[in-house]
Design a protein around this motif. Sequence first.
Motif, PDB file in Angstrom:
ATOM      1  N   UNK A   1      18.155   1.518 -11.519  1.00 29.67           N
ATOM      2  CA  UNK A   1      18.253   0.397 -12.262  1.00 29.67           C
ATOM      3  C   UNK A   1      16.960  -0.384 -12.684  1.00 29.67           C
ATOM      4  N   UNK A   2      16.033  -0.148 -12.193  1.00 33.36           N
ATOM      5  CA  UNK A   2      14.668  -0.922 -12.082  1.00 33.36           C
ATOM      6  C   UNK A   2      13.602   0.051 -11.588  1.00 33.36           C
TER       7      UNK A   2
ATOM      8  N   UNK B   1       0.686  -1.243  -0.038  1.00 30.03           N
ATOM      9  CA  UNK B   1      -0.063   0.018   0.267  1.00 30.03           C
ATOM     10  C   UNK B   1       0.694   1.364   0.072  1.00 30.03           C
ATOM     11  N   UNK B   2       2.224   1.186   0.161  1.00 30.18           N
ATOM     12  CA  UNK B   2       2.891   2.362   0.115  1.00 30.18           C
ATOM     13  C   UNK B   2       2.978   3.005  -1.308  1.00 30.18           C
ATOM     14  N   UNK B   3       3.001   4.307  -1.360  1.00 26.21           N
ATOM     15  CA  UNK B   3       2.939   5.056  -2.802  1.00 26.21           C
ATOM     16  C   UNK B   3       4.358   4.933  -3.386  1.00 26.21           C
ATOM     17  N   UNK B   4       4.755   3.885  -3.928  1.00 21.35           N
ATOM     18  CA  UNK B   4       5.992   3.651  -4.684  1.00 21.35           C
ATOM     19  C   UNK B   4       5.688   4.109  -5.981  1.00 21.35           C
TER      20      UNK B   4
ATOM     21  N   UNK C   1      12.105  -2.282  -4.021  1.00 20.02           N
ATOM     22  CA  UNK C   1      12.547  -1.243  -3.132  1.00 20.02           C
ATOM     23  C   UNK C   1      13.111  -1.978  -1.855  1.00 20.02           C
ATOM     24  N   UNK C   2      12.373  -2.845  -1.336  1.00 18.57           N
ATOM     25  CA  UNK C   2      12.777  -3.267  -0.004  1.00 18.57           C
ATOM     26  C   UNK C   2      13.448  -4.620  -0.134  1.00 18.57           C
ATOM     27  N   UNK C   3      13.609  -5.369  -1.271  1.00 23.60           N
ATOM     28  CA  UNK C   3      14.413  -6.696  -1.247  1.00 23.60           C
ATOM     29  C   UNK C   3      15.241  -6.667  -2.350  1.00 23.60           C
TER      30      UNK C   3
ATOM     31  N   UNK D   1       5.635  10.134 -14.559  1.00 22.72           N
ATOM     32  CA  UNK D   1       5.852   9.385 -15.676  1.00 22.72           C
ATOM     33  C   UNK D   1       6.983   8.292 -15.331  1.00 22.72           C
ATOM     34  N   UNK D   2       7.920   8.791 -14.508  1.00 20.45           N
ATOM     35  CA  UNK D   2       9.184   7.959 -14.245  1.00 20.45           C
ATOM     36  C   UNK D   2       8.971   7.141 -13.190  1.00 20.45           C
ATOM     37  N   UNK D   3       9.110   5.684 -13.307  1.00 18.68           N
ATOM     38  CA  UNK D   3       8.982   4.615 -12.215  1.00 18.68           C
ATOM     39  C   UNK D   3      10.264   3.986 -11.572  1.00 18.68           C
ATOM     40  N   UNK D   4      11.447   4.849 -12.218  1.00 20.35           N
ATOM     41  CA  UNK D   4      12.314   4.218 -11.809  1.00 20.35           C
ATOM     42  C   UNK D   4      13.037   4.473 -10.529  1.00 20.35           C
ATOM     43  N   UNK D   5      13.607   3.393  -9.974  1.00 21.03           N
ATOM     44  CA  UNK D   5      13.916   3.313  -8.387  1.00 21.03           C
ATOM     45  C   UNK D   5      15.045   4.588  -8.049  1.00 21.03           C
TER      46      UNK D   5
END
Length: 146
Positions: free
Chosen positions: A53-54, A30-33, A61-63, A44-48
């Motif tokens: 790199x992903x 439920x976090x707004x990643x 994010x967590x693993x 528009x950008x979902x890059x970490x």
Amino acid sequence: MVKVNWTKFVWIKDALPKHCFIGWLVMHGRLLTRDRLKRMGITMDDTCILCDSAPESHAHLFFACIFSQKCLQLLSQTLGCHLPTVGWTAWWLSQSFRSQVQKRSVAAHLLSLIHAIWWCRNRCRLEGYLPRPETVLAHVVHGIKL
């Protein structure tokens, strides 16, 4: 798929309430990643932002993120046990902790680390500053000692 009662992992008396709450949100995705924000049309950008790199998702994010894996590796060394970066359900179910105190201690440290990674992600996004994994671990350990 194995059903796990994450309530006993997340809501423990040895962890700070804010760590428990963030852990609960992570367990339910439920976090707004950034991947969720992109699906909502907010970005528009979902890059970490931590590893660049992903796509940033809860799982990444967590693993899977290099930054998070380094933090997990340092925490593993500190606790003297192997903490996996994948297969959490199977790992948690297979653990035979010496005592309930040890089990709660490991859970409290992991919840504190999850909170610290989320804090680092937000700080990097808003302020452009990313602390070193060693600094994150020191923050986690200090928070648990309090």
